[in-house]
Scaffold this active site. Sequence first.
Site, short mmCIF file in Angstrom:
data_model
loop_
_atom_site.label_atom_id
_atom_site.label_comp_id
_atom_site.label_asym_id
_atom_site.label_seq_id
_atom_site.Cartn_x
_atom_site.Cartn_y
_atom_site.Cartn_z
N GLY A 140 -29.01 -16.85 25.07
CA GLY A 140 -28.21 -17.63 24.11
C GLY A 140 -26.71 -17.42 24.28
O GLY A 140 -25.92 -18.06 23.59
N LYS A 169 -18.15 -21.98 33.14
CA LYS A 169 -18.68 -20.66 32.76
C LYS A 169 -18.71 -19.76 33.99
O LYS A 169 -19.03 -20.20 35.08
CB LYS A 169 -20.11 -20.85 32.24
CG LYS A 169 -20.81 -19.56 31.88
CD LYS A 169 -22.25 -19.81 31.49
CE LYS A 169 -23.16 -19.86 32.70
NZ LYS A 169 -24.58 -19.95 32.35
N ARG A 198 -20.19 -15.89 35.19
CA ARG A 198 -21.02 -14.75 34.78
C ARG A 198 -20.79 -13.60 35.75
O ARG A 198 -20.83 -13.79 36.97
CB ARG A 198 -22.50 -15.15 34.80
CG ARG A 198 -23.39 -14.12 34.12
CD ARG A 198 -24.86 -14.44 34.34
NE ARG A 198 -25.34 -15.58 33.59
CZ ARG A 198 -25.95 -15.49 32.40
NH1 ARG A 198 -26.13 -14.33 31.84
NH2 ARG A 198 -26.40 -16.57 31.80
N ASP A 210 -28.18 -27.93 27.71
CA ASP A 210 -28.35 -26.99 28.83
C ASP A 210 -29.79 -27.08 29.32
O ASP A 210 -30.69 -27.50 28.56
CB ASP A 210 -28.01 -25.56 28.39
CG ASP A 210 -27.54 -24.71 29.57
OD1 ASP A 210 -27.72 -25.13 30.73
OD2 ASP A 210 -27.00 -23.61 29.33
N ASP A 263 -57.50 -2.42 35.32
CA ASP A 263 -56.29 -2.00 36.04
C ASP A 263 -55.17 -3.03 35.95
O ASP A 263 -54.14 -2.89 36.59
CB ASP A 263 -56.62 -1.73 37.51
CG ASP A 263 -57.16 -2.95 38.23
OD1 ASP A 263 -57.29 -4.02 37.58
OD2 ASP A 263 -57.45 -2.86 39.43
N GLY A 264 -55.37 -4.11 35.19
CA GLY A 264 -54.31 -5.10 34.99
C GLY A 264 -54.47 -6.35 35.83
O GLY A 264 -53.76 -7.34 35.62
C1 R5P Z 1 -27.40 -21.17 34.02
O1 R5P Z 1 -26.86 -21.62 35.01
C2 R5P Z 1 -28.29 -21.97 33.13
O2 R5P Z 1 -28.05 -23.33 33.24
C3 R5P Z 1 -28.16 -21.53 31.68
O3 R5P Z 1 -26.87 -21.86 31.23
C4 R5P Z 1 -28.38 -20.08 31.52
O4 R5P Z 1 -29.54 -19.68 32.16
C5 R5P Z 1 -28.44 -19.69 30.06
O5 R5P Z 1 -28.61 -18.32 29.97
P1 R5P Z 1 -28.20 -17.54 28.66
O6 R5P Z 1 -28.88 -18.21 27.50
O7 R5P Z 1 -28.71 -16.15 28.90
O8 R5P Z 1 -26.72 -17.57 28.55
#
Ligand code: R5P
Length: 270
Positions: A206, A174, A176, A200, A30-31
């Site tokens: 990516g 950045k 998001r 990072d 069942d996993g």
């Molecule tokens: C975010 O705050 C993290 O430090 C990374 O920059 C992030 O998780 C990278 O995600 P992705 O490769 O999807 O852009």
Amino acid sequence: MKIVTHKNAYHLALKLGIPIARVKRKRFPDGEIYFRLLEPVDEGIVLASMFPNQNDSLVEILEMVDALDEPIVVISYLAYARQDRKFLSGEAVSSRAIVRAIKYAGASEIFVVEPHSIEALHNIAKPIYVHETLGERISRNVSDPLLVSPDFGRSELVERIAKAYGFDFAFLKKYRDRETGEIITEGEIDARGRNVVIVDDIISTGGTMENAIKIVRDQASSVHVLVIHGLFVDNAYRRIEADSIASTDTVLNAYTKISVAKDILKAIKI
Ligand code: R5P
């Protein structure tokens, strides 16, 4: 003393120089996941990486901790760490749920290699910082580097490395979109003629790295990518056009070139 290792971290366990306990794992029809120690373990250290298969990894960690007597737990990659607070009302603080569960399962101490943020540890786990190991790698491979953080949120990590080794550093910003996931990167960096190293903590899709590379590519002499936790989901490496890519061994991937084993040994005082 023995290491009880999760299979995602076996490659790292081999580098610690501590005997690895024999265990049995299986999956029920069942996993559900079964775990058993096949030998007595005094002073056990649970070693785990929570990628891939984050959710199963959590269950396996809980079972390993339960099978041992108050082990130390070392998590080389803590999944769900980016959800370290409520960004929108009603959200779960996922990292808190995870570290609490591991502690409550019976861990005596929990260490996390380069957590996404100190907040993600919720005063329950302790960080293992690996900036010296990263700096060593950069100084051996790149002359007169300019370190770049692709995101203001990672500038603390980049600054730690840069200050330890006297490197120049700069950061981008950045944003998001929390609903669509779209990433927008802004900022100007004087990268003319420089050997740029973009650092990072995580590469997932990516997208963050791709954006940062686009900003420095035309001016820089060379562009190198250094990541601690390289998840590289959906062949993310295809989006990363760099002169070199290197990742640590907190998550095993095609670019695992740097080991954090000595940082772990130092933190757990062995
Ligand atoms: C975010 O705050 C993290 O430090 C990374 O920059 C992030 O998780 C990278 O995600 P992705 O490769 O999807 O852009």
